[in-house]
Write a protein that holds these residues in place. Structure first.
Motif, PDB file in Angstrom:
ATOM      1  N   PHE A   1      13.694 -28.436 -33.401  1.00 38.10           N
ATOM      2  CA  PHE A   1      14.762 -27.625 -32.843  1.00 38.10           C
ATOM      3  C   PHE A   1      15.912 -28.548 -32.452  1.00 38.10           C
ATOM      4  N   ASP A   2      17.119 -28.072 -32.687  1.00 37.21           N
ATOM      5  CA  ASP A   2      18.288 -28.842 -32.299  1.00 37.21           C
ATOM      6  C   ASP A   2      19.102 -28.038 -31.283  1.00 37.21           C
ATOM      7  N   HIS A   3      20.272 -28.563 -30.939  1.00 33.87           N
ATOM      8  CA  HIS A   3      21.115 -27.912 -29.947  1.00 33.87           C
ATOM      9  C   HIS A   3      21.505 -26.502 -30.372  1.00 33.87           C
ATOM     10  N   LEU A   4      21.811 -26.346 -31.635  1.00 31.36           N
ATOM     11  CA  LEU A   4      22.224 -25.040 -32.136  1.00 31.36           C
ATOM     12  C   LEU A   4      21.072 -24.032 -32.062  1.00 31.36           C
ATOM     13  N   THR A   5      19.871 -24.474 -32.367  1.00 37.46           N
ATOM     14  CA  THR A   5      18.701 -23.594 -32.293  1.00 37.46           C
ATOM     15  C   THR A   5      18.522 -23.082 -30.870  1.00 37.46           C
ATOM     16  N   TYR A   6      18.506 -24.006 -29.909  1.00 36.67           N
ATOM     17  CA  TYR A   6      18.315 -23.593 -28.520  1.00 36.67           C
ATOM     18  C   TYR A   6      19.470 -22.724 -28.034  1.00 36.67           C
ATOM     19  N   HIS A   7      20.683 -23.111 -28.353  1.00 38.76           N
ATOM     20  CA  HIS A   7      21.839 -22.334 -27.910  1.00 38.76           C
ATOM     21  C   HIS A   7      21.756 -20.910 -28.446  1.00 38.76           C
ATOM     22  N   THR A   8      21.466 -20.771 -29.728  1.00 40.14           N
ATOM     23  CA  THR A   8      21.397 -19.452 -30.353  1.00 40.14           C
ATOM     24  C   THR A   8      20.279 -18.610 -29.744  1.00 40.14           C
ATOM     25  N   MET A   9      19.132 -19.203 -29.560  1.00 40.25           N
ATOM     26  CA  MET A   9      18.000 -18.462 -29.007  1.00 40.25           C
ATOM     27  C   MET A   9      18.248 -18.061 -27.551  1.00 40.25           C
ATOM     28  N   PHE A  10      18.737 -19.000 -26.741  1.00 34.17           N
ATOM     29  CA  PHE A  10      19.022 -18.660 -25.350  1.00 34.17           C
ATOM     30  C   PHE A  10      20.102 -17.580 -25.277  1.00 34.17           C
ATOM     31  N   TRP A  11      21.132 -17.711 -26.096  1.00 39.36           N
ATOM     32  CA  TRP A  11      22.223 -16.745 -26.079  1.00 39.36           C
ATOM     33  C   TRP A  11      21.691 -15.343 -26.387  1.00 39.36           C
ATOM     34  N   GLY A  12      20.871 -15.245 -27.409  1.00 39.79           N
ATOM     35  CA  GLY A  12      20.315 -13.942 -27.786  1.00 39.79           C
ATOM     36  C   GLY A  12      19.419 -13.364 -26.702  1.00 39.79           C
ATOM     37  N   LEU A  13      18.567 -14.188 -26.126  1.00 35.82           N
ATOM     38  CA  LEU A  13      17.664 -13.714 -25.078  1.00 35.82           C
ATOM     39  C   LEU A  13      18.422 -13.325 -23.810  1.00 35.82           C
TER      40      LEU A  13
ATOM     41  N   ALA B   1      25.669 -29.723 -22.688  1.00 34.87           N
ATOM     42  CA  ALA B   1      26.296 -29.047 -21.552  1.00 34.87           C
ATOM     43  C   ALA B   1      26.372 -27.531 -21.728  1.00 34.87           C
ATOM     44  N   ARG B   2      26.665 -27.056 -22.944  1.00 37.51           N
ATOM     45  CA  ARG B   2      26.781 -25.602 -23.159  1.00 37.51           C
ATOM     46  C   ARG B   2      25.506 -24.876 -22.778  1.00 37.51           C
ATOM     47  N   VAL B   3      24.379 -25.417 -23.181  1.00 36.72           N
ATOM     48  CA  VAL B   3      23.097 -24.769 -22.886  1.00 36.72           C
ATOM     49  C   VAL B   3      22.779 -24.899 -21.400  1.00 36.72           C
ATOM     50  N   VAL B   4      23.072 -26.046 -20.814  1.00 39.24           N
ATOM     51  CA  VAL B   4      22.795 -26.252 -19.390  1.00 39.24           C
ATOM     52  C   VAL B   4      23.591 -25.257 -18.553  1.00 39.24           C
ATOM     53  N   VAL B   5      24.873 -25.124 -18.842  1.00 43.39           N
ATOM     54  CA  VAL B   5      25.710 -24.193 -18.092  1.00 43.39           C
ATOM     55  C   VAL B   5      25.222 -22.756 -18.291  1.00 43.39           C
ATOM     56  N   MET B   6      24.859 -22.417 -19.507  1.00 44.25           N
ATOM     57  CA  MET B   6      24.360 -21.079 -19.811  1.00 44.25           C
ATOM     58  C   MET B   6      23.088 -20.790 -19.005  1.00 44.25           C
ATOM     59  N   LEU B   7      22.159 -21.735 -19.007  1.00 46.60           N
ATOM     60  CA  LEU B   7      20.909 -21.546 -18.265  1.00 46.60           C
ATOM     61  C   LEU B   7      21.153 -21.473 -16.759  1.00 46.60           C
ATOM     62  N   MET B   8      21.994 -22.377 -16.262  1.00 47.94           N
ATOM     63  CA  MET B   8      22.264 -22.417 -14.829  1.00 47.94           C
ATOM     64  C   MET B   8      22.862 -21.083 -14.371  1.00 47.94           C
ATOM     65  N   LYS B   9      23.814 -20.584 -15.126  1.00 44.34           N
ATOM     66  CA  LYS B   9      24.448 -19.311 -14.786  1.00 44.34           C
ATOM     67  C   LYS B   9      23.420 -18.171 -14.824  1.00 44.34           C
ATOM     68  N   PHE B  10      22.619 -18.140 -15.870  1.00 41.52           N
ATOM     69  CA  PHE B  10      21.618 -17.079 -16.008  1.00 41.52           C
ATOM     70  C   PHE B  10      20.600 -17.118 -14.872  1.00 41.52           C
ATOM     71  N   PHE B  11      20.076 -18.306 -14.586  1.00 45.93           N
ATOM     72  CA  PHE B  11      19.058 -18.418 -13.536  1.00 45.93           C
ATOM     73  C   PHE B  11      19.634 -18.058 -12.165  1.00 45.93           C
ATOM     74  N   CYS B  12      20.846 -18.511 -11.881  1.00 47.30           N
ATOM     75  CA  CYS B  12      21.442 -18.204 -10.581  1.00 47.30           C
ATOM     76  C   CYS B  12      21.773 -16.721 -10.450  1.00 47.30           C
ATOM     77  N   GLU B  13      22.300 -16.118 -11.519  1.00 48.80           N
ATOM     78  CA  GLU B  13      22.621 -14.688 -11.473  1.00 48.80           C
ATOM     79  C   GLU B  13      21.372 -13.824 -11.330  1.00 48.80           C
ATOM     80  N   ASN B  14      20.248 -14.329 -11.803  1.00 47.22           N
ATOM     81  CA  ASN B  14      18.993 -13.581 -11.724  1.00 47.22           C
ATOM     82  C   ASN B  14      18.124 -14.017 -10.552  1.00 47.22           C
TER      83      ASN B  14
END
Length: 150
Positions: A11-23, A48-61
């Protein structure tokens, strides 16, 4: 992703980004958490894109434990998260009164030579003053001042 693993495709950055984005778009909290744990188990270091995405999701939830986990995971790997992810985490921690943890995250970033934004400093300042923690505020101020000199 299981198919990719079966075919020994990493898995690369794009794989994780795409999967996290969809979920995240489908608001599937449990699947996001499972994928995050899978990423950590694979010792993958997200950008950074994935980290920010995860941080925002976890904090909002209201999963601040997982937001802190992301922060600690990156720090343990020797990387400092992007300042925007620190802003999200500090805001998430200060809102329910977890100021001590917000202070510790910010202090660790400063120790590693990363600046915090004015927004984070002002939020911590307000929260620390409300708690009567002037010493901690002074410590952050001195660390920030020292960094600006370098």
């Amino acid at each position: 992703m299981d198919e990719m693993e079966e075919k020994s495709i990493k898995f690369d950055h794009l794989t994780y980004h795409t999967m996290f984005w969809g979920l995240i778009r489908s608001n599937d909290v449990d699947s996001v958490i499972d994928l995050y744990k899978r990423m950590v188990d694979n010792k993958f270091l997200p950008k950074a894109r994935v980290v920010v995405m995860l941080m925002k999701f976890f904090c909002e939830n209201h999963r601040l434990d997982l937001g802190l986990s992301v922060q600690n995971y990156l720090m343990d790997k020797g990387h400092c998260p992007h300042c925007h992810s620190l802003e999200i985490l500090v805001r998430g921690l200060c809102s329910p009164g977890r100021v001590e943890e917000a202070f510790e995250c910010s202090e660790e970033m400063l120790k590693r030579g990363r600046h915090m934004s004015e927004f984070v400093f002002q939020m911590l300042k307000r929260s620390l003053l409300q708690l009567g923690e002037e010493e901690k505020l002074q410590k952050l101020f001195q660390m920030t001042k020292r960094l600006k000199m370098i």
